[in-house]
Design a protein around this motif. Sequence first.
Motif, PDB file in Angstrom:
ATOM      1  N   ARG A 142      -1.998   6.440  -0.291  1.00  0.00           N
ATOM      2  CA  ARG A 142      -1.583   5.827  -1.545  1.00  0.00           C
ATOM      3  C   ARG A 142      -0.109   6.067  -1.832  1.00  0.00           C
ATOM      4  N   ASP A 143       0.489   7.027  -1.193  1.00  0.00           N
ATOM      5  CA  ASP A 143       1.906   7.285  -1.382  1.00  0.00           C
ATOM      6  C   ASP A 143       2.771   6.375  -0.518  1.00  0.00           C
ATOM      7  N   ARG A 144       2.133   5.463   0.219  1.00  0.00           N
ATOM      8  CA  ARG A 144       2.871   4.520   1.053  1.00  0.00           C
ATOM      9  C   ARG A 144       2.590   3.106   0.557  1.00  0.00           C
ATOM     10  N   PRO A 145       3.335   2.663  -0.449  1.00  0.00           N
ATOM     11  CA  PRO A 145       3.001   1.394  -1.099  1.00  0.00           C
ATOM     12  C   PRO A 145       3.290   0.159  -0.253  1.00  0.00           C
ATOM     13  N   LEU A 146       4.079   0.292   0.824  1.00  0.00           N
ATOM     14  CA  LEU A 146       4.464  -0.884   1.607  1.00  0.00           C
ATOM     15  C   LEU A 146       3.975  -0.797   3.043  1.00  0.00           C
ATOM     16  N   GLU A 147       2.900  -0.088   3.284  1.00  0.00           N
ATOM     17  CA  GLU A 147       2.467   0.137   4.658  1.00  0.00           C
ATOM     18  C   GLU A 147       1.960  -1.126   5.340  1.00  0.00           C
ATOM     19  N   GLU A 148       1.745  -2.205   4.588  1.00  0.00           N
ATOM     20  CA  GLU A 148       1.268  -3.454   5.185  1.00  0.00           C
ATOM     21  C   GLU A 148       2.392  -4.447   5.421  1.00  0.00           C
ATOM     22  N   TYR A 149       3.628  -4.106   5.012  1.00  0.00           N
ATOM     23  CA  TYR A 149       4.687  -5.105   4.997  1.00  0.00           C
ATOM     24  C   TYR A 149       5.909  -4.656   5.800  1.00  0.00           C
ATOM     25  N   PRO A 150       6.254  -5.360   6.887  1.00  0.00           N
ATOM     26  CA  PRO A 150       7.564  -5.127   7.520  1.00  0.00           C
ATOM     27  C   PRO A 150       8.668  -5.428   6.513  1.00  0.00           C
ATOM     28  N   GLU A 169      15.054   6.020   6.632  1.00  0.00           N
ATOM     29  CA  GLU A 169      14.186   7.149   6.295  1.00  0.00           C
ATOM     30  C   GLU A 169      13.333   6.838   5.074  1.00  0.00           C
ATOM     31  N   ILE A 170      13.945   6.257   4.052  1.00  0.00           N
ATOM     32  CA  ILE A 170      13.204   5.906   2.838  1.00  0.00           C
ATOM     33  C   ILE A 170      12.127   4.875   3.166  1.00  0.00           C
ATOM     34  N   ALA A 171      12.498   3.845   3.943  1.00  0.00           N
ATOM     35  CA  ALA A 171      11.555   2.775   4.255  1.00  0.00           C
ATOM     36  C   ALA A 171      10.376   3.288   5.082  1.00  0.00           C
ATOM     37  N   MET A 172      10.662   4.103   6.086  1.00  0.00           N
ATOM     38  CA  MET A 172       9.605   4.559   6.985  1.00  0.00           C
ATOM     39  C   MET A 172       8.786   5.707   6.406  1.00  0.00           C
ATOM     40  N   GLU A 173       9.451   6.683   5.815  1.00  0.00           N
ATOM     41  CA  GLU A 173       8.761   7.898   5.402  1.00  0.00           C
ATOM     42  C   GLU A 173       8.228   7.830   3.967  1.00  0.00           C
ATOM     43  N   SER A 174       8.996   7.241   3.068  1.00  0.00           N
ATOM     44  CA  SER A 174       8.538   7.174   1.675  1.00  0.00           C
ATOM     45  C   SER A 174       7.620   5.980   1.429  1.00  0.00           C
ATOM     46  N   TRP A 175       7.946   4.839   2.054  1.00  0.00           N
ATOM     47  CA  TRP A 175       7.169   3.625   1.796  1.00  0.00           C
ATOM     48  C   TRP A 175       6.173   3.319   2.900  1.00  0.00           C
ATOM     49  N   GLY A 176       6.353   3.887   4.083  1.00  0.00           N
ATOM     50  CA  GLY A 176       5.401   3.687   5.174  1.00  0.00           C
ATOM     51  C   GLY A 176       5.397   2.306   5.777  1.00  0.00           C
ATOM     52  N   VAL A 177       6.541   1.610   5.797  1.00  0.00           N
ATOM     53  CA  VAL A 177       6.563   0.255   6.360  1.00  0.00           C
ATOM     54  C   VAL A 177       6.258   0.307   7.861  1.00  0.00           C
ATOM     55  N   PRO A 178       5.566  -0.706   8.402  1.00  0.00           N
ATOM     56  CA  PRO A 178       5.244  -0.703   9.834  1.00  0.00           C
ATOM     57  C   PRO A 178       6.408  -1.105  10.718  1.00  0.00           C
ATOM     58  N   ALA A 179       7.407  -1.793  10.155  1.00  0.00           N
ATOM     59  CA  ALA A 179       8.578  -2.222  10.925  1.00  0.00           C
ATOM     60  C   ALA A 179       9.743  -2.420   9.967  1.00  0.00           C
TER      61      ALA A 179
END
Length: 469
Positions: A142-150, A169-179
Amino acid sequence: MASTLPTTQAPLKDEYGGDEINALVLDAGSCSIRAGFAGEDTPKSVMPSYYGLTTKGERLFGENAVHLPRGDMEIKNPYDAEGVVDDWETASRLWEYSITSRLTGARQTSPSKNGLNDGATKDGDGDVPMEEDLEKMEDDERDRPLEEYPLLMSEPGWNTPKARERTIEIAMESWGVPAFFLAKNGQLAAYGNGKATALVVDVGHQNTSVTAIWEGMVLRKSMMHSPLAGSFLNDQIRMMFAGMQPPVPLTPHYMVKSKAPVDAGVPSAATYMKYADPPKESYRRLEEDRVLTSFKESVVQAWSGPGRLDSNLEAGKLSPPRPFEMPDGWNQVFGIERYRVAEGYFDTKSAYTDAQHAAPKSDDSIPSLVHRALNNCDVDTRAALLANVILTGAGSLIEKLPERLQGDLQVMYPNPRVRVLANPSSVERKYGAWIGGSVLASLGTFHQMWISREEYKEYGPSLVEKRCK
């Protein structure tokens, strides 16, 4: 552009390699932040980069919160004068808010913290507390709000390597983006105009930049920028107002309770608001800038030539004046003054100055930026670049600015063909970089350019310097 899903239909999951890509495009600037889905024509989320900071330390984001008059709020901006992020914690929260508030939805709350599981104990009905490891895993998800969106983000051409690494770092680690991918503003603006080779003149809020693009690649030595942009023009209008006789009263909307019509030049007949706890000076300046933006859009005009304004004063005085009414009802017609405020873009000696604002450097004018950028390009490329000069950015919407730039460049370069391309649509020129990102991220052929989450884990944030050139 690729077709997009209806706004009422949930986006597809786990797909970012085909034409129906569900990537997000984030174009963050020092004045506003634009966000939306790749393949769409315009960003669905546009919000100010300014935010409110209360005396209790609470940060307030969004148009409604920032423009609400309150005495306990200072207006801040996480960007410095160069248009580069200065306050990373606030900037990351602003970026996330611009996406989650309008596009994807906010972060979910863990079931263990929603108040329904307080004091839960094992009983005969089978109710049991959540396992700690399962709870931790769900919290991480739940702490990765963008894990479904490149995610494709824009950046200024002069962004530092450290800032680029912090962004991924913010995009990958805080938001969890796949790409993830990071692209230069000028490069995206060229793509948005359908050009692989172009000289992009981007007039923003804090900076005006010139970037040469050759066959899709940024020529780094060509990148030039100066502070003569939208904020500079606001200061020019303020100094012009102060120098007129009598001085022009600049009253923002929130100060006016009611008003009555008056003749041109006559003091206003308005009733003003009284606040027990008046808003801070930073808030008033932000609201004054909104009035100045209206003035720029409806009155200010660049002198289209031929020649500079100082050598055509009589012709300028003969041009029809334009009226403008302040929020409190004061109104006046503006003649040659409306040309002079924009003249500093091209002739720095004509710029207004005062004790707080020194005369700008001659090298900072837009024609000088173009000249310096071209001098850093190979001689064989200059003719093609001059034939594809793209004017973009919200600050470029000043009337007759493209014609003036065309005229000045033709005087500087009489032999090669000079062609200034300015999209007639104000929306497409204002959001040029975002639209270019939308085009780029929606292409199936762009799939190989993304930095995947697996690559990031293997090589770290320094990979952005090698892949996003």
